[in-house]
Design a protein around this motif. Structure first.
Motif, mmCIF file in Angstrom:
data_model
loop_
_atom_site.group_PDB
_atom_site.id
_atom_site.type_symbol
_atom_site.label_atom_id
_atom_site.label_comp_id
_atom_site.label_asym_id
_atom_site.label_seq_id
_atom_site.Cartn_x
_atom_site.Cartn_y
_atom_site.Cartn_z
ATOM 1 N N TRP A 1 0.836 -1.203 0.000
ATOM 2 C CA TRP A 1 0.000 0.000 0.000
ATOM 3 C C TRP A 1 0.866 1.247 0.000
ATOM 4 O O TRP A 1 1.822 1.332 0.741
ATOM 5 N N THR A 2 0.492 2.204 -0.844
ATOM 6 C CA THR A 2 1.159 3.509 -0.766
ATOM 7 C C THR A 2 0.139 4.520 -0.254
ATOM 8 O O THR A 2 -1.051 4.383 -0.510
ATOM 9 N N PRO A 3 0.635 5.517 0.459
ATOM 10 C CA PRO A 3 -0.312 6.481 1.026
ATOM 11 C C PRO A 3 -1.072 7.208 -0.081
ATOM 12 O O PRO A 3 -0.498 7.568 -1.101
ATOM 13 N N PRO A 4 -2.358 7.405 0.134
ATOM 14 C CA PRO A 4 -3.155 8.083 -0.883
ATOM 15 C C PRO A 4 -2.919 9.588 -0.853
ATOM 16 O O PRO A 4 -2.346 10.107 0.098
ATOM 17 N N PRO A 5 -3.360 10.284 -1.898
ATOM 18 C CA PRO A 5 -3.262 11.743 -1.857
ATOM 19 C C PRO A 5 -4.114 12.289 -0.714
ATOM 20 O O PRO A 5 -5.046 11.646 -0.246
ATOM 21 N N LYS A 6 -3.791 13.477 -0.318
ATOM 22 C CA LYS A 6 -4.480 14.054 0.831
ATOM 23 C C LYS A 6 -5.961 14.210 0.535
ATOM 24 O O LYS A 6 -6.367 14.499 -0.579
ATOM 25 N N ILE A 7 -6.728 14.078 1.584
ATOM 26 C CA ILE A 7 -8.170 14.133 1.381
ATOM 27 C C ILE A 7 -8.601 15.561 1.043
ATOM 28 O O ILE A 7 -9.628 15.773 0.407
ATOM 29 N N GLY A 8 -7.801 16.507 1.478
ATOM 30 C CA GLY A 8 -8.141 17.898 1.143
ATOM 31 C C GLY A 8 -8.216 18.137 -0.350
ATOM 32 O O GLY A 8 -9.024 18.926 -0.840
ATOM 33 N N ALA A 9 -7.358 17.382 -1.079
ATOM 34 C CA ALA A 9 -7.364 17.574 -2.528
ATOM 35 C C ALA A 9 -8.684 17.149 -3.138
ATOM 36 O O ALA A 9 -8.982 17.470 -4.285
ATOM 37 N N ALA A 10 -9.451 16.407 -2.375
ATOM 38 C CA ALA A 10 -10.716 15.941 -2.929
ATOM 39 C C ALA A 10 -11.801 16.994 -2.830
ATOM 40 O O ALA A 10 -12.909 16.781 -3.306
ATOM 41 N N LEU A 11 -11.512 18.112 -2.205
ATOM 42 C CA LEU A 11 -12.579 19.114 -2.000
ATOM 43 C C LEU A 11 -13.191 19.607 -3.310
ATOM 44 O O LEU A 11 -14.414 19.593 -3.460
ATOM 45 N N ALA B 1 -15.292 16.515 -12.532
ATOM 46 C CA ALA B 1 -14.922 15.992 -11.207
ATOM 47 C C ALA B 1 -14.120 14.713 -11.357
ATOM 48 O O ALA B 1 -13.094 14.501 -10.698
ATOM 49 N N LEU B 2 -14.562 13.868 -12.247
ATOM 50 C CA LEU B 2 -13.859 12.601 -12.470
ATOM 51 C C LEU B 2 -12.446 12.869 -12.982
ATOM 52 O O LEU B 2 -11.471 12.261 -12.523
ATOM 53 N N TRP B 3 -12.350 13.784 -13.910
ATOM 54 C CA TRP B 3 -11.039 14.079 -14.471
ATOM 55 C C TRP B 3 -10.102 14.600 -13.395
ATOM 56 O O TRP B 3 -8.936 14.216 -13.311
ATOM 57 N N LEU B 4 -10.625 15.452 -12.538
ATOM 58 C CA LEU B 4 -9.804 15.998 -11.453
ATOM 59 C C LEU B 4 -9.347 14.880 -10.516
ATOM 60 O O LEU B 4 -8.190 14.820 -10.098
ATOM 61 N N ASP B 5 -10.271 14.013 -10.184
ATOM 62 C CA ASP B 5 -9.960 12.921 -9.271
ATOM 63 C C ASP B 5 -8.858 12.047 -9.869
ATOM 64 O O ASP B 5 -7.863 11.717 -9.222
ATOM 65 N N TRP B 6 -9.059 11.753 -11.134
ATOM 66 C CA TRP B 6 -8.102 10.887 -11.808
ATOM 67 C C TRP B 6 -6.727 11.526 -11.857
ATOM 68 O O TRP B 6 -5.705 10.905 -11.575
ATOM 69 N N SER B 7 -6.674 12.811 -12.212
ATOM 70 C CA SER B 7 -5.369 13.468 -12.305
ATOM 71 C C SER B 7 -4.688 13.504 -10.959
ATOM 72 O O SER B 7 -3.471 13.380 -10.859
ATOM 73 N N ASN B 8 -5.476 13.700 -9.938
ATOM 74 C CA ASN B 8 -4.908 13.736 -8.600
ATOM 75 C C ASN B 8 -4.200 12.433 -8.276
ATOM 76 O O ASN B 8 -3.096 12.397 -7.738
ATOM 77 N N TRP B 9 -4.856 11.340 -8.615
ATOM 78 C CA TRP B 9 -4.241 10.034 -8.357
ATOM 79 C C TRP B 9 -3.023 9.825 -9.210
ATOM 80 O O TRP B 9 -2.000 9.307 -8.770
ATOM 81 N N ARG B 10 -3.109 10.225 -10.482
ATOM 82 C CA ARG B 10 -1.947 10.076 -11.363
ATOM 83 C C ARG B 10 -0.777 10.854 -10.803
ATOM 84 O O ARG B 10 0.365 10.386 -10.815
ATOM 85 N N ALA B 11 -1.103 12.052 -10.345
ATOM 86 C CA ALA B 11 -0.031 12.908 -9.838
ATOM 87 C C ALA B 11 0.628 12.298 -8.612
ATOM 88 O O ALA B 11 1.807 12.531 -8.338
ATOM 89 N N SER B 12 -0.132 11.510 -7.861
ATOM 90 C CA SER B 12 0.465 10.918 -6.668
ATOM 91 C C SER B 12 1.416 9.795 -7.013
ATOM 92 O O SER B 12 2.066 9.224 -6.157
ATOM 93 N N GLY B 13 1.456 9.444 -8.306
ATOM 94 C CA GLY B 13 2.439 8.459 -8.725
ATOM 95 C C GLY B 13 1.911 7.039 -8.794
ATOM 96 O O GLY B 13 2.614 6.136 -9.233
ATOM 97 N N LEU B 14 0.685 6.831 -8.374
ATOM 98 C CA LEU B 14 0.159 5.468 -8.385
ATOM 99 C C LEU B 14 -0.433 5.166 -9.758
ATOM 100 O O LEU B 14 -1.225 5.932 -10.289
ATOM 101 N N GLY B 15 -0.014 4.048 -10.327
ATOM 102 C CA GLY B 15 -0.578 3.649 -11.604
ATOM 103 C C GLY B 15 -1.408 2.378 -11.430
ATOM 104 O O GLY B 15 -1.264 1.677 -10.438
ATOM 105 N N GLY C 1 -11.474 6.136 -1.578
ATOM 106 C CA GLY C 1 -10.128 5.785 -2.017
ATOM 107 C C GLY C 1 -9.069 6.461 -1.168
ATOM 108 O O GLY C 1 -8.027 5.888 -0.890
ATOM 109 N N ARG C 2 -9.398 7.706 -0.763
ATOM 110 C CA ARG C 2 -8.410 8.436 0.019
ATOM 111 C C ARG C 2 -8.460 8.086 1.488
ATOM 112 O O ARG C 2 -7.564 8.414 2.243
ATOM 113 N N ALA C 3 -9.511 7.413 1.894
ATOM 114 C CA ALA C 3 -9.623 7.089 3.312
ATOM 115 C C ALA C 3 -8.773 5.892 3.678
ATOM 116 O O ALA C 3 -8.353 5.743 4.818
#
Lengths: 227, 842, 312
Positions: free
Chosen positions: B702-712, B753-767, B836-838
């Motif tokens: 498991w890798t840590p998820p992006p911060k939940i704040g980014a989900a706002l 919203a979906l696109w933002l969510d997806w980019s956030n995850w991509r940016a966190s490095g998880l593929g 996902g972020r929880a």
């Protein structure tokens, strides 16, 4: 070689088919060249040795009585090219074979036999080598299965394994030579089975731990394979 | 009981009406519900035909899977045979199980529902005839192509349960496994469509007065069946989707070396797999209840008990799935729970059995064809149930699991609990659809062969299992004592087959299709409404129901109905219609206008099948084209829906007026959409389960998820999507254009919203290929993308309708349904983003 | 799997140790109880059809349904459940005392690695397809899988436990009588799953000690057989301790000559079968991971086989 006289035609009716180890069969040996027919457990062929060329016989036709067994595994068809002779042997008793294979012996009789007897009067029967008793043959087949001979050999009546490393052993009883080198007779075969390199130097087949009796039994079984 | 809709029950007293009906009314009905000709047999939507097609196809699969079983038994008759070599046998046993479970058992009971339910409920058809046509054709075309894979050696060979890692790309590189995964796709679609139909049909299209406790037991069982499908099938839908994605794209859901877990598949599969067998059993038990009552010539004893028992069985069956996994190393507390639940689930079944025995006790003894199969079923099913209790005991299961003991158990319960009731049902109900009934004398032979053959085949398997013979073996070594039980089993199997063959011969001799009218009649004297004289339009008029067995309790009912003295003796609008009633008391609510024959469901089904099959054989271009055509066909089909008629209200009989177009939570379309959303929610919940499961079982990956704040911002956007959708419905009276605009806005917001969510995850490095976590996160995104995409199609559809002026004001069903879907999409997206972020927050 | 076992009594009813005996008792109870219940149902059915009017009336009431269909099963099932829970707990491999012999068994397609361990879990000896244990000593098996899901099952000694990639499952077995106990893989693993057998050999304690002692030394053989073994690629998959052969893909052959079976429990082990297996394992166990060695001449084959036979 002289063909044996016609009279040999009175034949033995005891066809041992599908005998499991230890199964007793009562049979009447009749007439001259008593020939105990043996087959593998899974099939009992009416042995019609049509135009069998034996090393001793010159064009003699062996006429033999047999019983037909229906087997769901039967690969070879008994195309009765020769004559099936009806048995006039009385008092022949046989026991249904026990075991899961379900082979049955069906006694084929008929008066046609007598007619054919006469037809074949001109064909001398070959001199067959004496065969071992039925119990030994049954034990031999079981031993071959137990020792795993199938790891190298494809043997009739043993479904697995069917190894292709060594030669297939179907109709081994008709072969003239063992491993292309030794005459195919029972005692020699038994020795070979137990310790092949001792009698055929350089043989790939190794010595295999078994009792002398087991070796003899297996030899008896192999020699009984005539189809 | 108080009225639930404000309908005055005194109005029922107007029926049966007096006086004769106008001339030509019945001919008009016949004309509207006309018989198909030629190509119309492909475009027919009437349940009388679709039901027969469905049942016939299911029976065909039963026969083909049975032949596969005979091949297997031939191979196992003696040790080390080579009738089927190893690889072929592995394909054959996989196909036998898969075809029986997916292509025969569930479709057969569904088909029985399609064929019988409208007649039993005195509805003219199921509420969504085109949907059932689509479901059937998708199943038929897809199923046949799937079965054909065995002829080209491409049949799946991983067992019907297809456990990874054996079925992952590494160990099953060929497309055999893909055939299974994508082939099962049709059946899943078919089953969900059927479930929606049946729930809405049973709850909303009953004859007026048929309150829930007067409903035929079969209708109850189909209701439970359909609800169970809605809850259970999504699990396998998700599972097959994930495994296919793992194979095709390398996302490691089930690969332990990369943070996935093979046990995830097992949980997903068995959460579906266990309810599946009750999905199969309960409708058959419902049929049994009805046949027992008819055979005994008595009303069913313990009606309420049986209803309770079925509800209890359905509910408890969702809590037992891990009894298929007792040997996987679960802790004793877990196995103890599932053991207790597995034992508990047998109690309601026992209640049903003793209710049947009670009915037989107070009734007349009869050994007619249905009666014999009923008796056989009880005996065989009870035996299977008892071995089921045995294997519910964990230590015993540790010996019996995955051995032939289980093979024996499952065949006893399935053959006793489903196949024998099905044959009883054939004998009982074929006179309803055939000009001639089947032969009674021959039935005794058929029963004898089937009953004895079945027991001879499967009883020795208990022994073989206890001797140590495992399942799914193409052969066994000699000298273990397995020869005799296997040989006996083979003989029994062929006896069973002989019985079925005789049945086929009888069918050929006697079955003469009569989908409407001219049938052999009420041969076994049943008391429920399917025995009213009917034609392609079902009954001439829809009766008021006052008891559980109306034909028994009202001897004049048959004549009155045929003379048109009840509801809807003709067509009120000149179109196909049926009455929609309220769920509890069946008070008439509105008139549903129903579709006639249509080619679009057929086209959509063929293209859907084409899509899945092309993907399987990796003909991607062809697949995508086929998929687009499927979607286009569906849209074209939908374009014809939602067309209000000119009459706002009509007289459905004796002066009772009901509307012809209803929107909002009472509309049958709304119900269907809600059920569909439950399915989607279940798929989503199972995906969330997957994430949680992998997090708890594979923490090392498991890798840590992006911060939940980014989900706002994501949350805000989804929130606005929700608001826009709700507003679209609210503001419809002001104009269709604005509403459609709001719907499109909702989709846009969700998409961003979906696109933002997806980019956030991509940016966190998880593929998605990085680990099980990655795979599951992106799977959730994919589900959301599917929802947004579908939402876009729906919103665009509404916009097109608005442009053409086809959106009725102030309320419109298409807009309502789109609103529901988009609202759900927004909520699903929000939950996905948060969930996902929880997991794995440091 | 190789020698004659008549299959009677059935393995589940012929327990040989404390982890299988209580299950046999349970099995008997379930079998007899189940039969009794079936007879009751059949009797009820008979009575419903052919019984006296009074009996039929009784059966036809809701009371009968509640008693026979609810009360009676509820009581019996509760009792069974309690028994089952207690038995599960007592057989569970969570109850380890530290006195057990520890062995790790790894399921492969289609054979078994057997790694003996000491009390701390360090590996002491490697073998394949056969497990030797001492009578009266509990054995803690750690079960893993190298590729797909397998399942370890020796019915006379205990229940089965799956071997799942990514997990280690534990199983306790124990033999109380010396003998050979046969097992078989019980989770479909593709291909020749049907031919993935296993042998547990239980020795009297003194014999077991002797066996252990004989296992530890590495091989000392050499000769043409060994050089052929090394040069023909066999060493890429097989290990023979004491020689340069240290391949890990296939079974450890250090003591292959003294194994009871070949091919994972399916062939007897003698020079003939050894030769046949080496020459063409595919003909015997189609689909297994060992290729056929058709390139050997008869003499070469004999040499390799003779060498392996000496590895006792």
């Amino acid at each position: 070689m002289l063909a044996p006289p016609v009279g040999i035609i009175g034949e033995l009716a005891v066809k041992i088919a599908g005998v499991e180890a230890g199964e007793a069969r009562a049979g009447l040996a009749v007439a001259f060249a008593a020939e105990t027919m043996t087959g593998e457990a899974s099939r009992l062929g009416a042995r019609v040795a049509a135009a069998e060329r034996q090393r001793f016989a010159g064009g003699a036709k062996a006429v033999v009585m047999g019983r037909r067994v229906a087997s769901h595994q039967r690969e070879e068809e008994e195309k009765g090219s020769g004559a099936h002779l009806a048995g006039t042997i009385v008092g022949v008793r046989w026991f249904p074979k026990r075991g899961a294979r379900g082979c049955r012996m069906i006694w084929k009789g008929g008066f046609a036999g007598s007619m054919l007897l006469m037809l074949t009067a001109c064909d001398p029967a070959p001199i067959e080598p004496p065969l071992a008793d039925a119990a030994a043959i049954a034990r031999g087949k079981a031993a071959a299965a137990r020792l795993g001979c199938g790891a190298c050999h494809d043997m009739p009546g043993i479904d697995w394994p069917k190894g292709q490393v060594g030669p297939p052993l179907a109709a081994f009883g008709k072969r003239g030579l063992i491993a292309g080198q030794l005459p195919n007779d029972l005692p020699l075969l038994a020795v070979f089975i137990r310790d092949a390199p001792a009698v055929v130097p350089g043989s790939t087949m190794p010595a295999i731990p078994m009792t002398a009796r087991e070796a003899r039994d297996i030899a008896a079984w192999l020699q009984s394979l005539r189809d | 009981m108080r009225s639930e809709t404000g309908f005055d029950p005194a109005l029922y007293d107007r029926f049966p009406t007096r006086g004769s009906r106008p001339k030509g009314e019945e001919e008009e009905l016949r004309r509207i519900w006309c018989k198909p000709k030629g190509w119309e047999y492909l475009t027919v939507v009437n349940n009388n035909y679709v039901g027969i097609y469905y049942l016939g196809t299911a029976f065909l699969f039963f026969l083909t899977a049975g032949v596969l079983a005979l091949l297997m038994r031939a191979q196992l008759a003696a040790p080390m045979l080579e009738i089927l070599p190893q690889g072929t046998y592995n394909q054959v046993f996989t196909m036998h199980g898969t075809v029986m479970m997916f292509l025969f058992a569930v479709p057969a009971v569904e088909a029985a529902g399609v064929l019988l339910l409208p007649q039993m409920l005195a509805a003219r058809d199921l509420p969504f005839p085109r949907l059932s046509a689509y479901a059937f054709w998708a199943y038929a075309v897809g199923g046949l192509c799937f079965f054909a894979s065995i002829f080209v050696g491409l049949a799946p060979d991983g067992g019907w349960f297809m456990y990874p890692p054996l079925t992952s790309k590494a160990f099953s590189p060929g497309i055999n496994t893909d055939f299974w995964l994508l082939g099962i796709g049709f059946i899943e679609i078919s089953a969900i469509a059927g479930a929606i139909e049946i729930i809405v049909g049973v709850l909303r299209t009953r004859a007026p007065g048929m309150s829930l406790d007067k409903m035929p037991i079969f209708a109850w069982s189909m209701l439970v069946f359909a609800v169970m499908i809605v809850i259970a099938f999504p699990s396998i839908i998700l599972g097959t989707l994930l495994l296919e994605i793992e194979r095709a794209l390398g996302w490691p859901f089930f690969d332990a070396t990369r943070g996935g877990d093979p046990m995830l598949w097992q949980h997903l599969f068995w959460f579906f797999g266990h309810p599946e067998v009750y999905i199969i059993f309960l409708p058959a038990a419902g049929m049994m209840s009805m046949i027992v009552a008819a055979v005994a010539r008595e009303e069913l004893v313990g009606y309420r008990l049986i209803v309770l028992a079925m509800l209890a069985t359905g509910f408890i069956s969702f809590g037992v799935w891990a009894h298929h996994m007792f040997t996987t190393g679960m802790p004793p507390m877990t196995t103890g729970f599932f053991s207790a639940a597995s034992m508990a689930v047998s109690v309601p079944a026992g209640l049903q059995v003793f209710s049947w025995i009670a009915t037989l006790a107070i009734g007349k003894r009869s050994f007619n064809a249905p009666g014999l199969f009923v008796l056989g079923s009880i005996i065989i099913f009870v035996t299977g149930g008892l071995t089921g209790v045995m294997v519910a005991m964990v230590p015993f299961d540790w010996q019996a699991h995955d051995s032939y003991f289980i093979v024996a158990h499952l065949h006893y319960v399935l053959i006793g609990g489903m196949v024998f009731p099905l044959f009883a049902a054939f004998y009982y109900w074929i006179p309803m659809v055939s000009r001639r009934a089947l032969s009674e004398p021959l039935a005794k032979w058929i029963f004898g062969l089937m009953f004895s053959g079945m027991n001879i085949a499967f009883l020795p398997m208990h022994l073989a299992g206890l001797q140590g013979m495992p399942r799914r073996v193409y052969t066994y070594l000699p000298g273990q004592g397995l020869e005799l039980p296997n040989l006996i089993s083979t003989i029994g199997a062929f006896m069973l087959a002989a019985g079925v063959l005789l049945f086929l011969i009888d069918l050929a001799r006697n079955f003469r299709l009569a989908p409407g009218g001219g049938n052999a009649g009420n041969v076994y004297d049943g008391g429920t409404l399917e025995w009213l004289p009917s034609e392609l339009y079902s009954t001439r008029s829809i009766p008021v129901v006052r008891s559980r067995e109306p034909l028994r309790d009202d001897p004049k009912l048959v004549d009155d109905v045929a003379a048109g003295r009840y509801f809807l003796p003709g067509s009120a609008t000149g179109l196909r219609e049926t009455i929609v009633t309220s769920p509890l008391l069946a008070e008439p609510q509105y008139l549903q206008i129903m579709p006639g024959p249509s080619a679009w469901p057929f086209a959509a089904a063929v293209f859907t099948a084409g899509f899945f099959l092309a993907l399987t054989v990796q003909a991607y271009m062809f697949g995508w084209v086929s998929g687009v055509l499927a979607v286009a066909s569906v849209l074209r089909w939908l374009w014809e829906t939602d067309r209000p008629v000119e009459q706002a209200e009509v007289d459905i009989g004796a002066g009772i007026m009901v509307p012809t177009y209803v929107t909002g939570p009472s509309s049958h379309g709304w119900w269907a959409m809600v059920i569909l959303l439950v399915v989607m929610a279940m798929i989503f919940i199972m995906a969330l389960f997957g994430l949680a499961f992998l997090w708890s079982n594979q923490p090392g990956f498991w890798t840590p998820p992006p911060k939940i704040g980014a989900a706002l911002p994501v949350a805000l956007l989804y929130g606005s999507a929700l608001v826009a959708a709700l507003a679209a419905r609210r503001l419809l009276p002001r104009g269709a254009g604005g509403s459609a605009g709001l719907l499109l806005l909702s989709v846009l917001a969700a998409g961003v919203a979906l696109w933002l969510d997806w980019s956030n995850w991509r940016a966190s490095g998880l593929g998605p290929q990085a680990s099980g976590q990655g795979a599951t996160i992106y799977a959730l995104q994919a589900l959301q993308a599917f929802a947004v995409g579908t939402g876009l199609l729906m919103a665009a559809f509404c916009a097109a309708r608005a442009l053409r002026g086809l959106v009725s004001l102030p309320r419109n069903n298409s807009v309502d349904l789109t609103m529901l879907f988009l609202a759900y999409t927004a909520v699903q997206g929000l939950v996905a983003a948060l969930f996902g972020r929880a997991f794995g927050m440091p | 799997m190789t020698s004659a076992g008549s299959g009677w009594p059935p393995a589940v009813f012929d327990p040989a140790g404390p982890y299988s005996e209580p299950v046999t008792t349970l099995a008997w109870a379930l079998l007899l109880g189940g039969t009794a219940v079936l007879l009751v149902v059949l009797a009820a059915l008979w009575a419903a059809l052919f019984g006296s009017a009074k009996l039929k009336a009784r059966l036809g009431g809701e009371r009968a349904i509640w008693i026979l269909g609810f009360a009676f099963p509820a009581v019996v099932l509760t009792g069974l459940l309690v028994w089952g829970l207690m038995l599960t707990s007592s057989l569970s491999a969570t109850r380890v005392t530290g006195q057990e012999m520890r062995v790790k068994i790894i399921g492969e397609m289609w054979w078994w690695r057997v790694h003996y361990q000491d009390a701390e879990g360090r590996e002491t000896l490697r073998d394949a397809n056969e497990l030797h244990i001492s009578v009266g000593t509990p054995v803690l098996l750690e079960l893993e899988a190298a590729d797909v899901i397998h399942s370890f099952w020796v019915p006379r000694l205990g229940g089965k436990m799956d071997m799942i990639p990514g997990r280690t499952n534990r199983l306790l077995i124990q033999a109380d009588k010396p003998g050979i106990y046969k097992g078989q893989c019980a989770e479909y693993c593709g291909g020749p799953h049907a031919l993935m057998g296993f042998i547990v050999v239980a020795h009297a304690p003194a014999d077991f000690a002797r066996w252990r002692a004989s296992r530890l030394p590495a091989s000392e053989g050499e000769g043409p057989g060994l050089s052929l073994f090394l040069s023909s690629g066999c060493a890429a998959c097989h290990t023979i301790r004491g020689t340069p052969a240290n391949g890990l893909a296939g079974p450890d052959l250090t003591h292959v000559g003294s194994r009871h079976t070949l091919g994972a429990g399916i062939l007897p082990n003698n020079p003939g079968t050894m030769t046949g297996w080496i020459a063409d394992a595919q003909a015997i166990k189609p689909g297994n991971r060992m290729p056929a060695y058709h390139q050997f001449t008869g003499e070469e084959l004999r040499a390799v086989s003779d060498y392996l036979v000496t590895l006792k």
